[in-house]
Design a protein around this motif. Structure first.
Motif, PDB file in Angstrom:
ATOM      1  N   ILE A  78      -8.585   2.475  -4.760  1.00  0.00           N
ATOM      2  CA  ILE A  78      -7.662   1.773  -5.643  1.00  0.00           C
ATOM      3  C   ILE A  78      -8.445   1.191  -6.814  1.00  0.00           C
ATOM      4  CG2 ILE A  78      -6.035  -0.148  -5.846  1.00  0.00           C
ATOM      5  CD1 ILE A  78      -5.290   0.285  -2.949  1.00  0.00           C
ATOM      6  N   LEU A 101      -6.781  -9.404  -0.202  1.00  0.00           N
ATOM      7  CA  LEU A 101      -6.004  -8.178  -0.338  1.00  0.00           C
ATOM      8  C   LEU A 101      -5.172  -7.854   0.892  1.00  0.00           C
ATOM      9  CD1 LEU A 101      -8.619  -5.961  -2.221  1.00  0.00           C
ATOM     10  CD2 LEU A 101      -6.551  -7.022  -3.158  1.00  0.00           C
ATOM     11  N   TYR A 129      -8.650  -1.550  -9.718  1.00  0.00           N
ATOM     12  CA  TYR A 129      -8.122  -2.861 -10.086  1.00  0.00           C
ATOM     13  C   TYR A 129      -8.496  -3.162 -11.534  1.00  0.00           C
ATOM     14  CZ  TYR A 129      -7.386  -3.403  -5.079  1.00  0.00           C
ATOM     15  OH  TYR A 129      -6.967  -3.222  -3.788  1.00  0.00           O
ATOM     16  N   SER A 173      -3.001   3.130  -7.709  1.00  0.00           N
ATOM     17  CA  SER A 173      -3.264   3.922  -6.502  1.00  0.00           C
ATOM     18  C   SER A 173      -2.892   5.377  -6.786  1.00  0.00           C
ATOM     19  CB  SER A 173      -2.470   3.399  -5.305  1.00  0.00           C
ATOM     20  OG  SER A 173      -1.083   3.472  -5.569  1.00  0.00           O
ATOM     21  N   VAL A 181      -0.810  -7.145  -8.736  1.00  0.00           N
ATOM     22  CA  VAL A 181      -1.281  -7.806  -7.518  1.00  0.00           C
ATOM     23  C   VAL A 181      -1.494  -9.300  -7.711  1.00  0.00           C
ATOM     24  CG1 VAL A 181      -2.323  -5.732  -6.536  1.00  0.00           C
ATOM     25  CG2 VAL A 181      -3.704  -7.228  -7.986  1.00  0.00           C
ATOM     26  N   ARG A 228       0.864  -1.172   0.000  1.00  0.00           N
ATOM     27  CA  ARG A 228       0.000   0.000   0.000  1.00  0.00           C
ATOM     28  C   ARG A 228       0.904   1.226   0.000  1.00  0.00           C
ATOM     29  NH1 ARG A 228      -5.157  -1.757  -1.187  1.00  0.00           N
ATOM     30  NH2 ARG A 228      -5.537  -3.688  -0.073  1.00  0.00           N
ATOM     31  N   LEU A 268     -10.785  -9.519  -3.466  1.00  0.00           N
ATOM     32  CA  LEU A 268     -10.899  -9.300  -4.896  1.00  0.00           C
ATOM     33  C   LEU A 268     -11.133 -10.637  -5.589  1.00  0.00           C
ATOM     34  CD1 LEU A 268     -10.494  -6.813  -6.893  1.00  0.00           C
ATOM     35  CD2 LEU A 268      -8.275  -7.842  -7.387  1.00  0.00           C
ATOM     36  N   ARG A 312      -3.698  -5.841 -12.196  1.00  0.00           N
ATOM     37  CA  ARG A 312      -2.920  -4.681 -11.770  1.00  0.00           C
ATOM     38  C   ARG A 312      -3.779  -3.780 -10.889  1.00  0.00           C
ATOM     39  NH1 ARG A 312       1.792  -4.521 -15.103  1.00  0.00           N
ATOM     40  NH2 ARG A 312       1.482  -5.530 -17.139  1.00  0.00           N
ATOM     41  N   ALA A 313      -3.141  -2.955 -10.097  1.00  0.00           N
ATOM     42  CA  ALA A 313      -3.815  -1.986  -9.244  1.00  0.00           C
ATOM     43  C   ALA A 313      -3.192  -0.618  -9.456  1.00  0.00           C
ATOM     44  CB  ALA A 313      -3.692  -2.384  -7.780  1.00  0.00           C
TER      45      ALA A 313
END
Length: 375
Positions: free
Chosen positions: A357, A89, A359, A372, A37, A24, A74, A369-370
């Motif tokens: 976030i 997560l 996703y 932020s 992720v 994070r 997720l 992928r994420a």
């Protein structure tokens, strides 16, 4: 589900390990960051057991639909294997909750992990924790009961066709359905793309009917009533808490707002022409290239649009109408992680937003992928 006679489907989906955490990254709003992720970049599958494997060290295979589900975990489906996977997560552990890796159609099953699913494109959870899977190649929507794990068919009879309006949804025919979403009343919306229709299954009665679309491959007008108006490739749909739905037209290269109660369809993004233009300006004037996914974000009151054939994710502010790109540079490829606007993607399909976030299923890069720092 095998070896879980005393455990509900939902409880089985929630088994985790306490080790390993997804990073994070605390960054300023202007400093966007993208990171993987799940997935290694290679298509594959490794048996993960009940405790799961480290998601960033475990291969996935062409992930499509992605949502947040029970436990704020997720979940995503793999179109090629038929599996539905769960990513914790907190622990960064990946497990499989449905699908045996083989394609096929069985009307009913009591073991989700031993059941074949046929090209699932999207998944959704209802308020009771039941899982819904839309299967393109079985022309149906399946339901996995939270308490028992019983797999049943909710809509479609497994054969392609265009019929059944006014009858029980399980007796209807769909044609390569791609996307599902629940409206604010709990009714199920289905993008019946092969029939160029938007269908709705009433929550209380289980009756299916056409909400919009005529079966014709015709671009709809900018503003029109739902009933009797053609839809050109209704590919993906999401809803907001106010009762609006947002519909992606794949062949139509546009986004329409659907006012179900008001019986109105209105174009809000995309001119209908194919291209990749318009960032920084009004979304109504932009162009898309085969968009295939959408998510409403209540955190910033924006739509996140998967512009698949441009290999980018775009964001439309519903407050200002302005559109921009938040992931990808328009080139097809795999990464690198870091700056989202320098990260190439390969035909992404799914998107969802959770706790600020975004996703994304980067489908043919075989990664999730994420992003932020956007909100």
């Amino acid at each position: 589900m095998a070896n879980t006679t005393r455990r509900s489907f939902l409880q089985t989906a929630a088994i985790t390990s306490a080790a390993f955490s997804i990073p994070r990254i605390a960054i300023a709003q202007q400093n966007w960051e993208v990171y993987t992720v799940a997935g290694t970049g290679l298509a594959g599958y490794e048996y993960e057991g009940r405790q799961g494997l480290i998601a960033t060290e475990t291969p996935v295979n062409n992930p499509y639909g992605v949502v947040i589900g029970p436990g704020d975990d997720l979940y995503f489906c793999e179109v090629d294997t038929g599996r539905t996977r769960r990513l914790n997560l907190t622990t960064n552990r990946l497990t499989t909750i449905a699908g045996n890796g083989e394609t096929g159609y069985v009307h009913e099953s009591r073991r989700p992990l031993e059941t074949s699913f046929n090209a699932p494109h999207e998944i959704r959870w209802d308020e009771q924790g039941n899982l819904y899977i839309v299967e393109r190649d079985s022309h149906s929507v399946r339901r996995i009961a939270a308490q028992t794990g019983l797999v049943t068919t909710l809509a479609g009879n497994g054969e392609p066709g265009d019929g059944g309006d006014g009858r029980s949804a399980v007796l209807s025919q769909l044609n390569r359905p791609h996307s599902i979403a629940f409206d604010s009343n709990g009714n199920l919306l289905i993008c019946d793309i092969g029939n160029h229709r938007l269908r709705i299954v009433e929550r209380e009665t289980g009756i299916i009917r056409t909400l919009s679309g005529t079966g014709e491959r015709i671009r709809p007008p900018d503003v029109a009533p739902l009933e009797g108006t053609p839809l050109f490739g209704p590919r993906s749909i999401d809803t907001d808490p106010s009762g609006n739905a947002y519909l992606v037209l794949r062949e139509g290269n546009a986004i329409y707002q659907v006012d179900i109660e008001g019986n109105q369809l209105q174009r809000i993004a995309g001119t209908g022409d194919q291209g990749y233009t318009g960032d920084g300006g009004p979304a109504i004037n932009c162009t898309f290239n085969g968009p295939k996914g959408i998510a409403y974000s209540r955190q910033d009151h924006c739509l996140y649009i998967v512009d698949t054939e441009n290999h980018v994710i775009r964001r439309m502010s519903l407050a200002t109408g302005i559109i921009d790109t938040v992931l990808g540079n328009g080139e097809r490829g795999d990464g690198p992680d870091g700056d989202p606007l320098n990260c190439m993607t390969d035909r992404p399909h799914g998107v969802c937003v959770h706790e600020g976030i975004v996703y994304v299923t980067d489908s043919e890069s075989h990664r999730v992928r994420a992003i932020s720092g956007l909100m």
